[in-house]
Design a protein around this motif. Structure first.
Motif, PDB file in Angstrom:
ATOM      1  N   TYR A   1      45.967  37.458  31.917  1.00 36.59           N
ATOM      2  CA  TYR A   1      45.592  36.042  31.973  1.00 36.59           C
ATOM      3  C   TYR A   1      45.769  35.397  30.602  1.00 36.59           C
ATOM      4  CZ  TYR A   1      43.042  31.839  33.321  1.00 36.59           C
ATOM      5  OH  TYR A   1      42.704  30.530  33.590  1.00 36.59           O
ATOM      6  N   LEU A   2      45.350  36.096  29.555  1.00 37.50           N
ATOM      7  CA  LEU A   2      45.515  35.571  28.200  1.00 37.50           C
ATOM      8  C   LEU A   2      46.984  35.420  27.837  1.00 37.50           C
ATOM      9  CD1 LEU A   2      42.768  37.560  26.241  1.00 37.50           C
ATOM     10  CD2 LEU A   2      42.752  35.136  26.838  1.00 37.50           C
TER      11      LEU A   2
ATOM     12  N   ARG B   1      42.222  40.526  32.299  1.00 36.28           N
ATOM     13  CA  ARG B   1      41.941  39.639  31.160  1.00 36.28           C
ATOM     14  C   ARG B   1      43.157  39.497  30.267  1.00 36.28           C
ATOM     15  NH1 ARG B   1      37.066  42.585  31.434  1.00 36.28           N
ATOM     16  NH2 ARG B   1      37.748  43.983  29.761  1.00 36.28           N
ATOM     17  N   HIS B   2      43.823  40.612  29.993  1.00 36.38           N
ATOM     18  CA  HIS B   2      44.976  40.591  29.094  1.00 36.38           C
ATOM     19  C   HIS B   2      46.121  39.781  29.694  1.00 36.38           C
ATOM     20  CE1 HIS B   2      47.623  42.082  25.930  1.00 36.38           C
ATOM     21  NE2 HIS B   2      48.525  42.337  26.854  1.00 36.38           N
TER      22      HIS B   2
ATOM     23  N   GLU C   1      38.153  40.156  38.896  1.00 34.42           N
ATOM     24  CA  GLU C   1      38.227  39.610  37.531  1.00 34.42           C
ATOM     25  C   GLU C   1      39.300  38.542  37.428  1.00 34.42           C
ATOM     26  OE1 GLU C   1      37.011  39.570  33.382  1.00 34.42           O
ATOM     27  OE2 GLU C   1      36.126  40.163  35.294  1.00 34.42           O
ATOM     28  N   TRP C   2      40.447  38.793  38.072  1.00 40.73           N
ATOM     29  CA  TRP C   2      41.580  37.857  38.029  1.00 40.73           C
ATOM     30  C   TRP C   2      41.198  36.518  38.648  1.00 40.73           C
ATOM     31  CZ3 TRP C   2      45.916  37.551  35.450  1.00 40.73           C
ATOM     32  CH2 TRP C   2      47.002  36.826  35.937  1.00 40.73           C
TER      33      TRP C   2
ATOM     34  N   GLU D   1      37.281  49.302  26.171  1.00 47.34           N
ATOM     35  CA  GLU D   1      38.533  48.553  26.002  1.00 47.34           C
ATOM     36  C   GLU D   1      39.535  49.540  25.407  1.00 47.34           C
ATOM     37  OE1 GLU D   1      39.789  45.311  26.199  1.00 47.34           O
ATOM     38  OE2 GLU D   1      38.073  44.581  27.367  1.00 47.34           O
TER      39      GLU D   1
ATOM     40  N   ARG E   1      39.980  45.622  35.044  1.00 43.95           N
ATOM     41  CA  ARG E   1      39.473  44.336  34.544  1.00 43.95           C
ATOM     42  C   ARG E   1      40.118  43.982  33.212  1.00 43.95           C
ATOM     43  NH1 ARG E   1      34.589  45.952  37.483  1.00 43.95           N
ATOM     44  NH2 ARG E   1      34.040  47.436  35.836  1.00 43.95           N
ATOM     45  N   GLN E   2      40.355  44.989  32.371  1.00 38.29           N
ATOM     46  CA  GLN E   2      41.028  44.740  31.094  1.00 38.29           C
ATOM     47  C   GLN E   2      42.444  44.223  31.330  1.00 38.29           C
ATOM     48  OE1 GLN E   2      41.059  48.083  28.369  1.00 38.29           O
ATOM     49  NE2 GLN E   2      42.578  47.136  27.044  1.00 38.29           N
TER      50      GLN E   2
ATOM     51  N   LEU F   1      38.708  34.521  36.586  1.00 36.73           N
ATOM     52  CA  LEU F   1      39.339  33.831  35.468  1.00 36.73           C
ATOM     53  C   LEU F   1      40.097  32.589  35.917  1.00 36.73           C
ATOM     54  CD1 LEU F   1      40.702  36.978  33.595  1.00 36.73           C
ATOM     55  CD2 LEU F   1      38.906  35.448  32.761  1.00 36.73           C
TER      56      LEU F   1
ATOM     57  N   ASP G   1      40.901  27.719  27.953  1.00 33.39           N
ATOM     58  CA  ASP G   1      41.741  28.877  28.267  1.00 33.39           C
ATOM     59  C   ASP G   1      43.232  28.562  28.238  1.00 33.39           C
ATOM     60  OD1 ASP G   1      39.443  30.286  28.569  1.00 33.39           O
ATOM     61  OD2 ASP G   1      39.503  30.399  30.752  1.00 33.39           O
TER      62      ASP G   1
END
Length: 653
Positions: free
Chosen positions: A398-399, A395-396, A425-426, A609, A391-392, A429, A124
């Motif tokens: 974090y990426l 993820r975004h 979700e955070w 998404e 949640r999206q 990850l 990651d």
């Protein structure tokens, strides 16, 4: 020991430590030569070949202990590549981190960038991986690299750019890969990658690119993606359009190697239901929502009918009456329904989830709970869960490399659900939440943001220093430095107050992420300029202005923004239900609709998404390239209480 002598000793010890580490690695590897590869390895390896390759890696690492550069680094690179192929990523990384890349020639460096970059991405560490895969040293050596070296490195670059949301760079990289790929497998994999990227663009963006592109292959791709991105065509219409596209582009790569999603269309054409029952509340407390979904569904139905496509017989049942739902459902089945769409009420969906076996495939338009779906395969749950958006966002963000979040959420139930979904979700990850605050309708947003950013504490330290020094002091308060992003779950009125306050209190450099609720639905630059820079998950509906179904809905119903998403849900239900067998058989596939890119989980839940957009000059714009940091905005001339501000006060505050 004097510092100079200590540093000198450390320098002399460094080669010894390196040799000890390499020796330990080789010994550890030798001790487990017959160890099975990691379960997440990318490709299977025969047992005999595995032992031989592992033995080769051991010999290379042992030889590297006594070799000089550049042979030492070349041997470690070869060992790392073997180990990564075997799926032993931990040991491969131990070998890779000992390589001195400046000792490698250009081809070897490209191999190193691909192997070590893949290892970083698997951990990651996406930005370090991308920095390595796009190092300036590679800019002028591509022509010299053999195809079997350039191809995997370019594929890594394309995947990383796509993952990080830089669609333009990812598409350009896929174009480069197309010129290198020779085998059917490589071409097919690249074409699937093209498809996944292009169908994330809105129809309007694809149409514009198709008209303006000077690259004939890319024009063909944009037109093909438009066909797949069509959020109103039924399966027959798409097949007809695909046939026309093939005739127009007989020599295109996607004609010879079509994306898997298009190959599946032909399998679905003969599986459609001829009789569909729509079970929605047309009366009672949920009547207005049910009628909006019904009208969206029927708008998509008539759009398909007008296009000449075969359409099922649709019968609508009102579930808002006092008649038992089980009786309504059974009467629809008895009347010949081969598929049921609905209900909307959570409790009625829960009743279906609790049913051991349903007589016909059913697409519920809500979720019974957030804890799981239905495992029998006859029920799929689809709705507009704000939890999906939260949640999206997690993820975004974090990426994008963020790890420390400040969370500001509305006290409304949807805001609290958003905060909980984001947090779960955070933290899953690996991110941390520095602070979470709830605001209310009458909140003092200046105080809320100031306190969250620890501005009063900074001022308190300044006051103490003034008393201690007893001298004039130029001072600018400092916000807390243990936050690198902000997540807000807010309505537009609230976001218009929060965003300026974050800038006012010295946090204008922090990226702000939000769910789609942050935008009201109608463009009003003078009203929304206070939200400039906010990035949010957006329903594709927002940008699909050429969509016939959407235009018909807007012309006939003029829905308020809050109801527009319900019309979109109904239209997507019409498009989704005949494609459910595809999603069940091939979970990696997606259906692109007006509510988002739709995929199916193993427990029968549709996950959305949405597109990414950003408020720019008071209007939402889709994000397709790398997101630049927010522009440096002028700091206010006066502090929150009117005190003059001087130069920055340094790290102490």
């Amino acid at each position: 020991m004097p510092a100079l002598t200590r540093r000198s000793s450390m320098r002399r010890a460094a080669p010894m430590l390196s040799r000890l580490a390499a020796s330990a690695l080789a010994l550890a590897l030798a001790a487990c030569q017959t160890q099975a590869p990691q379960p997440d390895m990318q490709q299977p390896v025969q047992a005999g070949a595995q032992r031989a390759d592992r033995a080769t890696a051991v010999r290379l690492l042992q030889a590297a202990e006594t070799a000089q550069s550049p042979e030492r680094d070349q041997q470690r690179l070869q060992a790392a590549a073997i180990l990564y192929k075997l799926g032993d990523k931990a040991t491969a990384e131990q070998a890779a981190v000992q390589i001195q890349p400046q000792q490698l020639n250009d081809t070897q460096y490209a191999q190193y960038a691909e192997v070590y970059g893949s290892l970083l991405a698997d951990n990651d560490d996406f930005f370090r991986a991308l920095d390595l895969a796009t190092a300036p040293r590679l800019d002028h050596v591509w022509q010299q690299l053999p195809a079997d070296t350039a191809l995997p490195l370019r594929s890594l670059r394309a995947n990383l750019w796509g993952l990080l949301g830089n669609l333009d760079s990812a598409i350009a990289e896929r174009r480069q890969i197309a010129s290198l790929a020779q085998s059917d497998a490589d071409i097919a994999a690249n074409n699937d990658g093209f498809w996944q990227l292009l169908t994330q663009l809105s129809s309007g963006e694809l149409q514009l690119r198709a008209e303006e592109s000077k690259d004939s292959q890319m024009r063909g791709w944009y037109q093909l993606a438009l066909l797949g991105r069509d959020t109103q065509a039924d399966i027959s219409s798409q097949l007809t359009a695909l046939s026309r596209w093939r005739q127009q582009w007989p020599n295109h790569s996607a004609t010879r190697h079509p994306p898997q999603a298009l190959q599946l269309l032909e399998h679905l054409a003969n599986q459609r239901a001829d009789h569909v029952a729509l079970l929605l509340p047309l009366s009672g407390p949920l009547g207005s929502a049910g009628r909006a979904i019904r009208d969206g569904f029927m708008a998509a139905y008539y759009t398909s009918l007008q296009a000449g496509a075969p359409a099922p017989e649709v019968k609508v049942y009102d579930t808002g009456s006092e008649r038992p739902f089980a009786e309504i459902y059974q009467s629809a089945v008895d009347a010949g329904a081969q598929a049921v769409i609905g209900p909307l009420d959570k409790h009625k969906v829960a009743n279906l989830v609790a049913t051991e076996k349903l007589p016909v495939p059913t697409l519920a338009l809500n979720y019974a709970s957030d804890e799981g779906g239905h495992l029998t395969g006859d029920l799929v749950q689809f709705g507009l869960a704000v939890e999906d958006e939260a949640r999206q966002v997690a993820r975004h963000a974090y990426l994008q490399g963020h790890r420390q979040a400040l969370v500001l959420t509305s006290d409304a139930s949807w805001g609290q659900r958003s905060a909980e979904a984001f947090r779960d979700e955070w933290q899953r990850l690996g991110g941390s939440i520095t602070l979470s605050r709830t605001f209310y309708g009458n909140s003092n947003f200046s105080k809320l943001v100031s306190d969250a950013l620890l501005i009063p504490e900074s001022k308190g330290r300044e006051s103490a220093l003034r008393r201690k020094l007893a001298a004039p002091l130029k001072f600018t308060p400092r916000r807390r430095d243990d936050v690198d992003m902000v997540f807000i779950a807010a309505q537009p009125r609230q976001a218009r107050q929060i965003n300026p306050m974050l800038t006012f209190f010295y946090a204008g450099d922090l990226p702000i992420y939000a769910t789609s609720q942050v935008f009201e639905g109608t463009v009003n630059p003078s009203r929304d300029r206070d939200m400039n820079g906010i990035r949010f998950t957006a329903l594709p509906w927002l940008f699909e202005n050429d969509n016939i179904t959407k235009r018909n809905i807007e012309r006939q119903a003029s829905p308020a923004p809050a109801f527009a998403r319900l019309y979109a849900l109904g239209a997507d239900a019409f498009r989704l239900y005949p494609r459910l067998p595809m999603l069940q058989q091939f979970p990696q596939q997606r259906v692109h609709g007006l509510t988002g890119s739709l995929s199916l989980t193993a427990d029968g839940r549709i996950v959305r998404e949405q597109m990414w957009a950003q408020i720019d000059k008071g209007a939402p714009v889709p994000i397709t390239g790398a997101v630049a940091p927010p522009p440096q905005r002028e700091e206010p001339a006066d502090g929150p209480t009117g005190e003059p501000l001087g130069l920055t006060d340094g790290r102490a505050f």
